[in-house]
Design a protein around this motif. Sequence first.
Motif, short mmCIF file in Angstrom:
data_model
loop_
_atom_site.label_atom_id
_atom_site.label_comp_id
_atom_site.label_asym_id
_atom_site.label_seq_id
_atom_site.Cartn_x
_atom_site.Cartn_y
_atom_site.Cartn_z
N MET A 47 23.97 39.54 52.78
CA MET A 47 24.63 39.03 51.58
C MET A 47 25.39 37.74 51.90
SD MET A 47 23.84 41.05 49.05
CE MET A 47 25.07 40.68 47.80
N GLN A 48 26.13 37.76 52.99
CA GLN A 48 26.95 36.60 53.35
C GLN A 48 26.10 35.41 53.78
OE1 GLN A 48 29.66 38.22 56.24
NE2 GLN A 48 30.83 39.37 54.72
N ASP A 49 25.04 35.67 54.55
CA ASP A 49 24.20 34.56 55.02
C ASP A 49 23.37 33.97 53.88
OD1 ASP A 49 24.40 33.82 57.86
OD2 ASP A 49 24.02 35.92 58.24
N SER A 50 22.95 34.80 52.93
CA SER A 50 22.19 34.24 51.81
C SER A 50 23.10 33.37 50.94
CB SER A 50 21.55 35.37 50.97
OG SER A 50 22.53 36.17 50.34
N MET A 51 24.37 33.76 50.82
CA MET A 51 25.34 32.92 50.11
C MET A 51 25.56 31.61 50.87
SD MET A 51 29.43 33.43 49.58
CE MET A 51 29.69 32.93 51.29
N SER A 52 25.79 31.72 52.17
CA SER A 52 26.06 30.54 52.99
C SER A 52 24.90 29.56 52.97
CB SER A 52 26.36 30.96 54.43
OG SER A 52 27.54 31.71 54.51
N LYS A 53 23.68 30.08 53.00
CA LYS A 53 22.51 29.21 53.01
C LYS A 53 22.45 28.36 51.75
CE LYS A 53 17.51 29.30 53.81
NZ LYS A 53 16.31 30.18 53.99
N CYS A 54 22.78 28.96 50.60
CA CYS A 54 22.80 28.20 49.34
C CYS A 54 23.87 27.12 49.38
CB CYS A 54 23.05 29.15 48.17
SG CYS A 54 21.69 30.27 47.78
N VAL A 55 25.08 27.49 49.82
CA VAL A 55 26.19 26.54 49.88
C VAL A 55 25.85 25.39 50.82
CG1 VAL A 55 28.60 26.22 50.57
CG2 VAL A 55 27.92 28.26 49.29
N LEU A 56 25.32 25.70 51.99
CA LEU A 56 25.05 24.69 53.00
C LEU A 56 23.89 23.78 52.61
CD1 LEU A 56 25.55 27.02 56.07
CD2 LEU A 56 27.03 25.11 55.43
N ASP A 57 22.92 24.32 51.89
CA ASP A 57 21.82 23.48 51.43
C ASP A 57 22.34 22.43 50.45
OD1 ASP A 57 19.12 22.76 51.48
OD2 ASP A 57 18.67 23.91 49.70
N TYR A 58 23.28 22.83 49.60
CA TYR A 58 23.90 21.87 48.68
C TYR A 58 24.72 20.84 49.45
CZ TYR A 58 27.10 20.03 45.16
OH TYR A 58 27.83 19.20 44.37
N PHE A 59 25.44 21.27 50.47
CA PHE A 59 26.20 20.34 51.31
C PHE A 59 25.27 19.31 51.93
CE2 PHE A 59 30.09 23.21 52.53
CZ PHE A 59 30.49 23.20 51.21
N LEU A 60 24.12 19.77 52.44
CA LEU A 60 23.19 18.84 53.10
C LEU A 60 22.68 17.77 52.13
CD1 LEU A 60 21.00 21.21 55.34
CD2 LEU A 60 22.51 19.36 56.11
N LYS A 61 22.59 18.13 50.87
CA LYS A 61 22.10 17.18 49.86
C LYS A 61 23.09 16.03 49.68
CE LYS A 61 19.39 15.84 46.44
NZ LYS A 61 19.31 16.59 45.17
N HIS A 62 24.38 16.27 49.95
CA HIS A 62 25.39 15.27 49.59
C HIS A 62 26.19 14.70 50.76
CE1 HIS A 62 24.89 15.70 45.26
NE2 HIS A 62 24.80 17.02 45.45
N VAL A 63 26.18 15.35 51.91
CA VAL A 63 26.99 14.88 53.02
C VAL A 63 26.53 13.48 53.46
CG1 VAL A 63 25.54 16.00 54.78
CG2 VAL A 63 27.95 15.48 55.28
N GLU A 64 27.47 12.60 53.76
CA GLU A 64 27.16 11.22 54.12
C GLU A 64 27.48 10.92 55.58
OE1 GLU A 64 29.43 9.02 51.30
OE2 GLU A 64 28.05 9.39 49.63
N ASP A 65 28.59 11.43 56.07
CA ASP A 65 29.00 11.18 57.45
C ASP A 65 28.03 11.88 58.41
OD1 ASP A 65 30.55 12.03 60.02
OD2 ASP A 65 31.80 10.45 59.15
N GLU A 66 27.47 11.11 59.35
CA GLU A 66 26.43 11.66 60.23
C GLU A 66 26.96 12.72 61.18
OE1 GLU A 66 23.16 11.36 60.12
OE2 GLU A 66 23.55 10.24 58.28
N ALA A 67 28.19 12.55 61.67
CA ALA A 67 28.76 13.55 62.56
C ALA A 67 28.98 14.87 61.83
CB ALA A 67 30.07 13.04 63.15
#
Length: 335
Positions: A21-41
Amino acid sequence: MTENRAQLTSSEIASIWTSYMQDSMSKCVLDYFLKHVEDEAIRSVVQFSYDLSSSHIEKLTTIFQEEQIPTPTGFTYDNDVNLNAPRMYTDLFMLTYINHMAKIGLLGYSGFVSISARDDIRNYYREGLNETSELFEKSSKVALSKGVFTRAPYIPYPTKTNYIDTKKYLSSGRPLNAVEISHLFLNIQTNLIGSKLAISFAQGTPRDNIRKWMLRGRDISQKHMQIFTKTLIDNDIQAPCPSDVSITDSTTPPFSDKLNMFHMSFMSAAGTGNYATAAAASQRSDLIVNYERLSLEIAQYAKDGADIVISNAWLEQPPGTIDKEQLTKKKDTME
């Protein structure tokens, strides 16, 4: 289930179900983060975290299939994340969020290891503990390099070993000790992340009752932060000053209300656990009373959130035992 292999215990089933349950939630959140994160580090940290969650989902799915246990629905791309939603979170929030979730993960995985008996399950959680430790290390290093890693307050080094020689040490009048300061600091950080998440979820939801519940969660977090901060200041200790890890002004929801409600319930449970640990570790009576009464406030908040989730048929039921009494009544009816 593989022949001659011990059946999973209730604790092990609970562990893999909760993890999924927790990892499926995290995967959704992190996929959205990857779409918008700009700083390479910061992107490298987000990607590493995403890869871990993806790997965990695959391994857990295999376990469910091998044991012939239904795989939880959890959270999915199709139903619970909108990758086309505008940016809701700053890069620094993403970094701080992942660092904080890694702390929660370290506690969770160590607990799962301790209640697992079968070798493959213990190995899975030991590996997860090592991976989460690496995630915490990576995110901490980047946070330090960006100047956003908030350090706990400093105190003078002790010059000798002392023993408590009076019961007055347990009263509220004495200075805080290092153990008590560390827990106050941690709980300020936890509530900061919780308040920011609550605001972002309130911004995006179209449901009035959920918006009000989220804003109530923000208010609770802010109140608790003020209580813990005042305790430090009253003891002449500088309260931590975290960098701004704010959200944007977007009102387009990146996640489903179902995911957001689960997320806040998860954060509430983690906060309650932190308060219980802090109460047990603290020796000043006023701190213990504060943690206990504030825990009750969180519990009521979580209960009201559960009512909302159940009314929308969003609460997935964990695996459980059969109600033997109901089974007997059903049998009598059939006869």
